[in-house]
Design an enzyme around this catalytic site. Structure first.
Site, PDB file in Angstrom:
ATOM      1  N   ASP A   1       3.870  -6.602  -4.395  1.00 44.80           N
ATOM      2  CA  ASP A   1       3.716  -6.447  -2.956  1.00 44.80           C
ATOM      3  C   ASP A   1       4.573  -5.308  -2.425  1.00 44.80           C
ATOM      4  OD1 ASP A   1       3.191  -6.741  -0.285  1.00 44.80           O
ATOM      5  OD2 ASP A   1       4.280  -8.615  -0.053  1.00 44.80           O
TER       6      ASP A   1
ATOM      7  N   ASP B   1       0.635  -2.751   3.010  1.00 46.66           N
ATOM      8  CA  ASP B   1       0.899  -4.102   2.545  1.00 46.66           C
ATOM      9  C   ASP B   1      -0.160  -4.534   1.542  1.00 46.66           C
ATOM     10  OD1 ASP B   1       1.848  -6.639   2.236  1.00 46.66           O
ATOM     11  OD2 ASP B   1       1.330  -7.340   4.239  1.00 46.66           O
TER      12      ASP B   1
END
Length: 563
Positions: free
Chosen positions: A299, A88
């Protein structure tokens, strides 16, 4: 898209990469015994290219796999116990579910065994330093902060602070046990709870452990993706000079958190977006604080693309017969649309998405209409207008440079994998892709046109009395200043970055004397998830795969193994 109910609204579940320690005996491939020794030695000799004289020159490469929910993960070790963790870049903390978490969501995945009493586990405040992450959809995870030795992609950090989850209703799939956040320290919940509790990648950068403070991501729809630490994968990046470098934007502080601006997100300026060459200039929600620029967060934890209504509405105006179909900001387009979509940043270089990149799938009740990325989202108080997740990141090889104190701002390098001048994919290719992925979406579209919703713009979340200046280099919280800059200089010296490869070539001579060439990719090792060394468990979970000799995994892209 899940958002943290904190000042970090974009923390999203994602995939995290696993390190592998399995070694395949040389005799399996009949490799000369010296071959398995010379690979690492040769690569270590390359370390001199990166100009950090005090670092340990650590680097590594790990395979990346895709989970059932579309996120990407790696296998890592915490206290010599193997886990899958989601990667992440939208968050900074590393956490794992533990055996003290007995909710159904925790019980369905391998858990960190607190009863094992790992010899490298270090308690903080008698396990009473609490942390919590909460999401806008009502899910959350909580527990306490501790320390453990953590190894990712053959790179080890001792006494790494991590979250030990004891309560959670977050659904994790594909035996993923937690999240490895790769963001900046100012995003970290854990670092606010304990002293010297920097996030994993921050630790690597600030202690000068890596050959250079970068990581690289190659995302694919199969098992051939890679995650590198301290190096780039040149089996993907064929020409380092073609990497386009984009400076990460800084943000003003939140409230009274600090009295200086700093880096919160892996976010860069978006200069334009386009459909079939029709170009649009983004309209930022907060033009003042962003210097009239639209900010895009990259992301890997988000399996989608999201933009503000003012931009997404204009984007779909270039698709004939497109329409908004629900209040979540979802649009549909004709499935036979043959348009390219593109995004530009910084210097204006165009990065192209083909229909197979942005089409989600046909609606079950309307098979001629396909749901599409991007979706539109309401205004976000942090001023981040665009969220570019895996549909975009699969079209590039991305290099994430943490920056150097006093000398070099954080940078994101993008290497295009799609040819901007290539012909548009014909519908037969799109149709074949959707069929192979069984991509029909179980939804019924409304039989009337929805109007574009309006939203009240919230107050800007950051304290603009301390302005963030584009192009500034924050004086602290980045990598140790013992590194010498390679990327943020006027003449970028990216060719000096350490180069490893996730693919290797074998030349095989058959009994008839013919030489055949085969290319292989590094793969996940055979490990047991969640079980300490020496333990056995009926609930143990084995991960299939072929463990490769580490020297083969980090062989130079130019290297060829001959058997």
């Amino acid at each position: 898209m899940n958002r943290l109910v904190t000042v970090v609204p974009f923390l999203v579940l994602v995939n995290f990469a696993l390190q592998f320690k399995n070694t395949l005996a040389a005799s399996t491939y009949n490799l000369p015994s010296t071959s398995l020794q010379d690979g690492p030695a040769l690569l270590a000799g390359q370390a001199g290219q990166a100009s950090n004289s005090t670092a340990l020159n650590a680097f590594g490469i790990s395979p990346v796999s895709i989970a059932g929910d579309g996120t990407y993960y790696v296998v890592l070790q915490a206290g010599q116990i193997s886990f899958r963790a989601a990667l992440d870049t939208g968050s900074a903390d590393f956490w794992l579910t533990s055996t003290e978490c007995t909710t159904s969501t925790c019980m369905s995945v391998p858990r960190y065994p607190l009863t094992y009493a790992s010899p490298t586990f270090v308690s903080i405040n008698n396990n009473e330093t609490a942390f919590t992450v909460s999401y806008a959809d009502g899910t959350s995870a909580s527990g306490f902060v501790a320390r453990e030795i953590v190894e990712v992609a053959n790179v080890t950090v001792a006494n790494q602070a991590f979250g030990v989850v004891t309560k959670s209703n977050i659904t994790l799939v594909s035996e993923v046990s937690g999240i490895l956040g790769l963001g900046f320290s100012r995003q970290s919940e854990i670092s606010t709870k304990a002293a010297n509790a920097t996030p994993f990648f921050s630790t690597l950068a600030q202690q000068g452990i890596l050959d250079y403070p970068i990581f690289g991501l190659s995302l694919t729809r199969n098992a051939t993706g890679t995650f590198t630490l301290g190096a780039i994968d040149v089996s993907v990046v064929q020409n380092v000079s073609q990497v386009v470098w984009n400076e990460v934007v800084s943000f003003s502080p939140v409230g009274t958190q600090t009295n200086t601006s700093g880096y919160f997100y892996w976010a860069i300026r978006m200069s334009s977006f386009a459909v079939n060459g029709t170009q649009y200039t983004p309209q930022p929600t907060y033009p003042g604080p962003s210097d009239n620029s639209s900010i895009a967060l990259l992301d890997v934890g988000t399996p989608g693309l999201y933009g503000p209504y003012q931009d997404v509405t204009r984007l779909y105006s270039s698709f004939p017969s497109s329409r908004l179909v629900d209040e979540s900001g979802q649009w549909v387009i004709p499935c036979d649309s043959s348009a390219t979509m593109s995004f530009s940043f910084g210097d204006g270089t165009t990065f192209v998405l083909e229909p197979t990149d942005y089409i989600i799938g046909p609606a079950e009740g309307n098979p001629d209409l396909c749901l599409s990325w991007p979706k539109a989202a309401p205004p976000s108080a942090d001023g981040v207008d665009w969220l570019l997740g895996t549909p975009f990141l699969r079209t590039v090889y991305s290099i994430w440079s943490y920056g150097i104190d006093y000398q070099e701002p954080p940078m994101i390098g993008l290497y295009p994998r799609n040819n901007a001048s290539a012909p548009v994919q014909p519908f037969s290719v799109v149709e074949s892709s959707l069929s192979s992925e069984s991509a029909t979406v179980a939804t019924t579209l409304p039989n009337f046109v929805l109007s574009t919703p309006t939203y009240t713009t919230p107050s800007y979340a950051f304290n603009t009395s301390v302005p963030a200046v584009y192009g500034e280099t924050v004086q602290s919280e980045l990598a140790t200043s013992t590194y010498s800059p390679l990327i943020g200089t006027i003449a970028v010296n990216a060719t000096a970055l350490l180069q490893v490869t996730g693919a290797y070539t074998l030349l095989v001579t058959n009994p008839n004397g013919a030489v055949m060439t085969s290319t292989y990719h590094i793969s996940q090792p055979s490990v047991t998830l969640g079980v300490p060394p020496g333990w056995s468990s009926a609930a143990s979970r084995s991960v299939p795969g072929v463990g490769l000799a580490i020297s083969m995994l980090i062989a130079l892209a130019a290297g060829t193994w001959i058997i």
